[in-house]
Design an enzyme around this catalytic site. Sequence first.
Site, short mmCIF file in Angstrom:
data_model
loop_
_atom_site.label_atom_id
_atom_site.label_comp_id
_atom_site.label_asym_id
_atom_site.label_seq_id
_atom_site.Cartn_x
_atom_site.Cartn_y
_atom_site.Cartn_z
N GLN A 20 -5.07 -1.09 9.85
CA GLN A 20 -5.01 -2.44 9.29
C GLN A 20 -5.70 -3.45 10.20
OE1 GLN A 20 -3.66 -3.29 6.32
NE2 GLN A 20 -3.49 -5.49 6.49
N ASP A 28 -11.27 3.45 4.07
CA ASP A 28 -11.63 2.02 4.05
C ASP A 28 -13.15 1.83 3.94
OD1 ASP A 28 -9.69 0.00 4.15
OD2 ASP A 28 -9.28 0.33 6.28
N LYS A 78 0.84 -1.21 0.00
CA LYS A 78 0.00 0.00 0.00
C LYS A 78 0.86 1.25 0.00
CE LYS A 78 -3.77 -2.08 2.54
NZ LYS A 78 -4.11 -2.50 3.92
N1 LIG Z 1 -8.16 -1.83 7.22
C1 LIG Z 1 -7.89 -2.76 6.31
N2 LIG Z 1 -8.16 -2.49 5.01
C2 LIG Z 1 -7.87 -3.42 4.05
O1 LIG Z 1 -8.14 -3.18 2.85
C3 LIG Z 1 -7.28 -4.66 4.44
C4 LIG Z 1 -7.03 -4.87 5.81
N3 LIG Z 1 -7.35 -3.91 6.71
N4 LIG Z 1 -6.47 -6.01 6.24
C5 LIG Z 1 -6.04 -7.04 5.31
C6 LIG Z 1 -6.87 -7.03 4.05
C7 LIG Z 1 -6.26 -7.77 2.90
N5 LIG Z 1 -6.06 -6.77 1.85
C8 LIG Z 1 -5.46 -7.04 0.63
C9 LIG Z 1 -5.05 -6.05 -0.23
C10 LIG Z 1 -4.38 -6.35 -1.41
C11 LIG Z 1 -4.11 -7.64 -1.76
C12 LIG Z 1 -3.34 -7.93 -3.00
O2 LIG Z 1 -2.92 -7.05 -3.71
N6 LIG Z 1 -3.11 -9.21 -3.31
C13 LIG Z 1 -2.35 -9.67 -4.46
C14 LIG Z 1 -1.31 -10.69 -4.05
C15 LIG Z 1 -0.44 -10.27 -2.92
C16 LIG Z 1 0.35 -11.44 -2.34
O3 LIG Z 1 1.05 -12.11 -3.12
O4 LIG Z 1 0.24 -11.66 -1.13
C17 LIG Z 1 -3.25 -10.32 -5.48
O5 LIG Z 1 -4.32 -10.80 -5.09
O6 LIG Z 1 -2.89 -10.36 -6.63
C18 LIG Z 1 -4.52 -8.64 -0.93
C19 LIG Z 1 -5.20 -8.34 0.25
C20 LIG Z 1 -6.47 -5.57 2.31
N7 LIG Z 1 -6.96 -5.66 3.54
#
Ligand SMILES: Nc1nc(=O)c2c([nH]1)NC[C@@H]1CN(c3ccc(C(=O)N[C@@H](CCC(=O)O)C(=O)O)cc3)C=[N+]21
Length: 296
Positions: free
Chosen positions: A98, A121, A54
């Site tokens: 987070q 968020d 991020k």
């Molecule tokens: N307040 C809060 N807001 C959130 O938005 C939040 C959170 N807490 N806690 C955790 C989760 C999870 N999350 C992700 C964001 C991007 C990918 C992402 O970009 N994933 C890649 C892969 C990344 C990898 O390889 O691990 C993909 O799917 O292609 C995944 C998961 C946002 N979250």
Amino acid sequence: MAATIIDGKARALRLRAEVARGVEALRAETGRAPGLAVVLVGEDPASAVYVRSKGKATREAGMNSVERRLPAETDTATLLALVAALNADPAIDGILVQLPLPAHVDAAAVLLAIDPDKDVDGFHPVNAGRLATGMPGFVPCTPLGCVMLLRDVHAHLAGLDAVVVGRSNIVGKPMAQLLLAESCTVTVAHSRTRDLFARVREADIVVAAVGIPGMIRGDWIKPGATVIDVGINRTDSGLVGDVDFASAAAVAGAITPVPGGVGPMTIACLLSNTLDSARRRAPVGLIAAGPIGASA
Ligand SMILES: Nc1nc(=O)c2c([nH]1)NC[C@@H]1CN(c3ccc(C(=O)N[C@@H](CCC(=O)O)C(=O)O)cc3)C=[N+]21
């Protein structure tokens, strides 16, 4: 017939480029770049990875990234004080705490403390209420990204049958609200739903947000349906979704992969929400702020 693979990574890069142009325009008009604060409590390795990506995406969009890392034993009062300071800081347009927070922290109290107009968020109950009642507000990033992908696939979403599997406050419920706003007929299914298979099997749109790796298989999917996989599950065979990709892709009309589907859109939508916030917070008269969601 093999499904179209929905390229969430490419779509997210386009949105991020659009946000970067908006940031540049805002900076030219106001002399100030948007600021996003990300608060991370504890050392969870997966959370640390997300927070890092991020931060990188925020800087690449030309925004200021402020990261606040606190030890796992941080108490609720300390977090509330930090949120209050970020609420009062004029350089901060967006605040993200987070999740998950450690069990000893009162997470609901922390989310309630965030200024709803910095809640990029979209987790504050005020924004959940705005979404439910059709008022402008911040929409949670993951469901917002899913709707963008669905709009690319379907010129007309109105009247389609959608099943959302999962009823969390951060994905399932806001996803259902957004699909309803698109005039889909929405079913919200969950762990107590009877005959889940039969309900999924009838849907034109399936959004899987249950957190069970590979639970939804190809024989559940109506031929030609669009499948959006929100699952991010770390297994021995790597990162997998809630959908069994190989079997579902053989039946679906379009499907998101994991990784490279919904995940990258979540981050891009966070940046879009932060730009919207900064526009709205810019001094009146200096810039014509569109409604929240205009950058998306
Ligand atoms: N307040 C809060 N807001 C959130 O938005 C939040 C959170 N807490 N806690 C955790 C989760 C999870 N999350 C992700 C964001 C991007 C990918 C992402 O970009 N994933 C890649 C892969 C990344 C990898 O390889 O691990 C993909 O799917 O292609 C995944 C998961 C946002 N979250």
